[in-house]
Write a protein that holds these residues in place. Sequence first.
Motif, PDB file in Angstrom:
ATOM      1  N   ALA A  81       0.831  -1.203   0.000  1.00  0.00           N
ATOM      2  CA  ALA A  81       0.000   0.000   0.000  1.00  0.00           C
ATOM      3  C   ALA A  81       0.868   1.256   0.000  1.00  0.00           C
ATOM      4  O   ALA A  81       0.574   2.228  -0.703  1.00  0.00           O
ATOM      5  CB  ALA A  81      -0.921  -0.006   1.225  1.00  0.00           C
ATOM      6  N   TRP A  82       1.950   1.256   0.783  1.00  0.00           N
ATOM      7  CA  TRP A  82       2.861   2.400   0.834  1.00  0.00           C
ATOM      8  C   TRP A  82       3.575   2.578  -0.509  1.00  0.00           C
ATOM      9  O   TRP A  82       3.749   3.704  -0.988  1.00  0.00           O
ATOM     10  CB  TRP A  82       3.859   2.175   1.960  1.00  0.00           C
ATOM     11  CG  TRP A  82       4.947   3.190   2.111  1.00  0.00           C
ATOM     12  CD1 TRP A  82       6.281   2.952   2.174  1.00  0.00           C
ATOM     13  CD2 TRP A  82       4.816   4.607   2.272  1.00  0.00           C
ATOM     14  NE1 TRP A  82       6.999   4.112   2.347  1.00  0.00           N
ATOM     15  CE2 TRP A  82       6.116   5.156   2.408  1.00  0.00           C
ATOM     16  CE3 TRP A  82       3.724   5.476   2.292  1.00  0.00           C
ATOM     17  CZ2 TRP A  82       6.342   6.514   2.570  1.00  0.00           C
ATOM     18  CZ3 TRP A  82       3.960   6.847   2.453  1.00  0.00           C
ATOM     19  CH2 TRP A  82       5.253   7.337   2.592  1.00  0.00           C
ATOM     20  N   ASP A  85       1.052   3.933  -3.050  1.00  0.00           N
ATOM     21  CA  ASP A  85       0.772   5.321  -2.709  1.00  0.00           C
ATOM     22  C   ASP A  85       1.850   6.231  -3.289  1.00  0.00           C
ATOM     23  O   ASP A  85       1.557   7.319  -3.796  1.00  0.00           O
ATOM     24  CB  ASP A  85       0.720   5.463  -1.185  1.00  0.00           C
ATOM     25  CG  ASP A  85       0.343   6.866  -0.746  1.00  0.00           C
ATOM     26  OD1 ASP A  85      -0.710   7.351  -1.174  1.00  0.00           O
ATOM     27  OD2 ASP A  85       1.095   7.468   0.034  1.00  0.00           O
ATOM     28  N   TYR A 141      -7.540   1.488   6.711  1.00  0.00           N
ATOM     29  CA  TYR A 141      -6.680   1.052   5.601  1.00  0.00           C
ATOM     30  C   TYR A 141      -7.510   0.924   4.325  1.00  0.00           C
ATOM     31  O   TYR A 141      -7.138   1.444   3.260  1.00  0.00           O
ATOM     32  CB  TYR A 141      -6.042  -0.281   5.989  1.00  0.00           C
ATOM     33  CG  TYR A 141      -5.170  -0.935   4.932  1.00  0.00           C
ATOM     34  CD1 TYR A 141      -3.781  -0.834   4.995  1.00  0.00           C
ATOM     35  CD2 TYR A 141      -5.726  -1.687   3.904  1.00  0.00           C
ATOM     36  CE1 TYR A 141      -2.972  -1.463   4.052  1.00  0.00           C
ATOM     37  CE2 TYR A 141      -4.932  -2.316   2.956  1.00  0.00           C
ATOM     38  CZ  TYR A 141      -3.559  -2.205   3.037  1.00  0.00           C
ATOM     39  OH  TYR A 141      -2.770  -2.831   2.101  1.00  0.00           O
ATOM     40  N   ASN A 144      -8.990   4.321   3.138  1.00  0.00           N
ATOM     41  CA  ASN A 144      -7.929   5.148   2.579  1.00  0.00           C
ATOM     42  C   ASN A 144      -7.618   4.740   1.143  1.00  0.00           C
ATOM     43  O   ASN A 144      -7.540   5.582   0.242  1.00  0.00           O
ATOM     44  CB  ASN A 144      -6.680   5.008   3.458  1.00  0.00           C
ATOM     45  CG  ASN A 144      -5.755   6.199   3.332  1.00  0.00           C
ATOM     46  OD1 ASN A 144      -5.432   6.608   2.234  1.00  0.00           O
ATOM     47  ND2 ASN A 144      -5.315   6.730   4.448  1.00  0.00           N
ATOM     48  N   LEU A 145      -7.442   3.447   0.917  1.00  0.00           N
ATOM     49  CA  LEU A 145      -7.144   2.967  -0.433  1.00  0.00           C
ATOM     50  C   LEU A 145      -8.324   3.197  -1.379  1.00  0.00           C
ATOM     51  O   LEU A 145      -8.127   3.511  -2.560  1.00  0.00           O
ATOM     52  CB  LEU A 145      -6.783   1.483  -0.390  1.00  0.00           C
ATOM     53  CG  LEU A 145      -5.415   1.136   0.205  1.00  0.00           C
ATOM     54  CD1 LEU A 145      -5.187  -0.370   0.170  1.00  0.00           C
ATOM     55  CD2 LEU A 145      -4.294   1.842  -0.551  1.00  0.00           C
ATOM     56  N   ILE A 178      -1.870   7.228   4.913  1.00  0.00           N
ATOM     57  CA  ILE A 178      -1.337   5.910   4.579  1.00  0.00           C
ATOM     58  C   ILE A 178      -0.163   5.503   5.468  1.00  0.00           C
ATOM     59  O   ILE A 178      -0.114   4.378   5.977  1.00  0.00           O
ATOM     60  CB  ILE A 178      -0.901   5.875   3.098  1.00  0.00           C
ATOM     61  CG1 ILE A 178      -2.124   5.668   2.198  1.00  0.00           C
ATOM     62  CG2 ILE A 178       0.103   4.781   2.838  1.00  0.00           C
ATOM     63  CD1 ILE A 178      -2.678   4.265   2.185  1.00  0.00           C
ATOM     64  N   CYS A 182       0.031   1.983   7.594  1.00  0.00           N
ATOM     65  CA  CYS A 182       0.821   0.935   6.947  1.00  0.00           C
ATOM     66  C   CYS A 182       2.041   0.544   7.781  1.00  0.00           C
ATOM     67  O   CYS A 182       2.397  -0.637   7.843  1.00  0.00           O
ATOM     68  CB  CYS A 182       1.257   1.390   5.553  1.00  0.00           C
ATOM     69  SG  CYS A 182      -0.085   1.454   4.354  1.00  0.00           S
TER      70      CYS A 182
END
Length: 512
Positions: A81-82, A85, A141, A144-145, A178, A182
């Motif tokens: 995810a990081w 991002d 999480y 956010n995504l 994020i 994360c």
Amino acid sequence: MTSDTSSINPVEAKEDDKHVIHPPSFTWPAIRGYFSTRLSSLIVSRDEYSHYSLHEILNPFKPLVEMNLHQWNFFLLGFLAWTWDALDFFATSLNLTNIAEDLDVSVKDVSWGITLVLMLRTVGAIIFGALGDTRGRKWPYMINLFLLVVIQIGTGFVTTYQQFLGLRALFGVAMGGIFGICAAEALSDAPTKARGVLSGIFQEGYAFGYLLAVIFQRALVDTTPKGWRSLFWFSAGPPVLLIIWRFFTPETDAYLSQRAKFQEGAMNKSSKVKEFKSQAKAALKSYWLILIYLILMMTGFNFSSHGSQDLYPTMLTKQYGYGADASTVVNVCANLGALAGGIVIGHLSTFIGRRTAILCGNVITCAFIYPWAFKPMWVTAFFMQFGVQGSWSVVPIHLSELSPPQFRAFVSGVSYQLGNLVSSASSTIEATLGERFPIDPAKEIYDYGKTMAIFMAAVMVYLIIVILLGPENRGANLGGERKAVYVEESDDSEHEKADIKEIGIKTKVSEV
């Protein structure tokens, strides 16, 4: 182990492997005792080194063998995810000219979209960090995504400059949330010995995201009819898979332990809101000095990354005449250096200490400032970012170990983004400073090498001082804090009067 043993320091380590955290004392003996240990605490004792084999120290991948599927699952969720991002962020940076031409505005106008992102990331860190520490990391999480997916798709359809700025502002809020979530997902359940290298790999997800952005920029923007818009639409796809993956994954063990203690405290109050306020008040009272320190530290780190990256491509092309391909090669090598530094220095921080590892990266950075700025080539770019990002690799775990356990995601994310907010003007500072060293003002060519060298030297001096004088809590148990970490109230009618005397924090180092 690396110890901060004076009473002014909120973080203390004893030989029984317990970390005791107390509110700081500002008596003269305490202050003198703390600062007298700043150099000695950088050196790990021979007794501790005797517990490690040479193979463990030299092989950064050795600790990863002890990771189980549960721990790998959460690390990959946080890392991916990081990384994505970062790709979303660089999608704009790589297409400033394309977006400007399409929306009929200047490149400078489009760059304000990046500034908005940097300014509003703190807002996202506050919102999602608070939700992550009180409501669980799973849904923040996923939300956010989901926001990133919608925003990236929407950006691909903008037809006006105002629409573009509005979506970039929203992206800043989403992006800011994020990091803290994360980092908590990726590191909280990790074995103690693996935290250093995992912290390095996790942090360099940012550099990896940049590399992926460059690859997909070449593959999509220059080969599809929709150009830059196709990159934004494509970037919205993979996060959907992460959302589905996270939906079928429970909370981390560390958070479940934290939630149980929070809920137990809430039973003695009329609402969870009062429990949250009570815990926040207690955390601020015990950790206020740590919070200030973390913001100062992250300001220096963000200045180091922006100062070494933002104007570097401009320096290569305008001052030294690099073509597009040559500039790309040098920048790719710089990011490969960042990945290598992240793994090596992040891993060594487990054995030599967080502060010592950061300072080692700073020394490497200082050694390469001159050749990096005045003799730019792939090798100088590689080792410059090896030092800069190698130091950065220790940040996620160092933040987690120093943050209040009740608000780990919140404090990690907010301190990171506040530092980023302060440093958001770094490219402007460098550009303004560069005007003092003109080469060909008519063509807007300035001595960016000299400008960036002066800027980075100043930042390194600041960062070395901050790290040298700061605390450390290496090996803190991120998931098994004692009950005393959390405030207990003996009488409901007392409302928010916390028994601060019970906040002495004792955590036992995980045995791996």
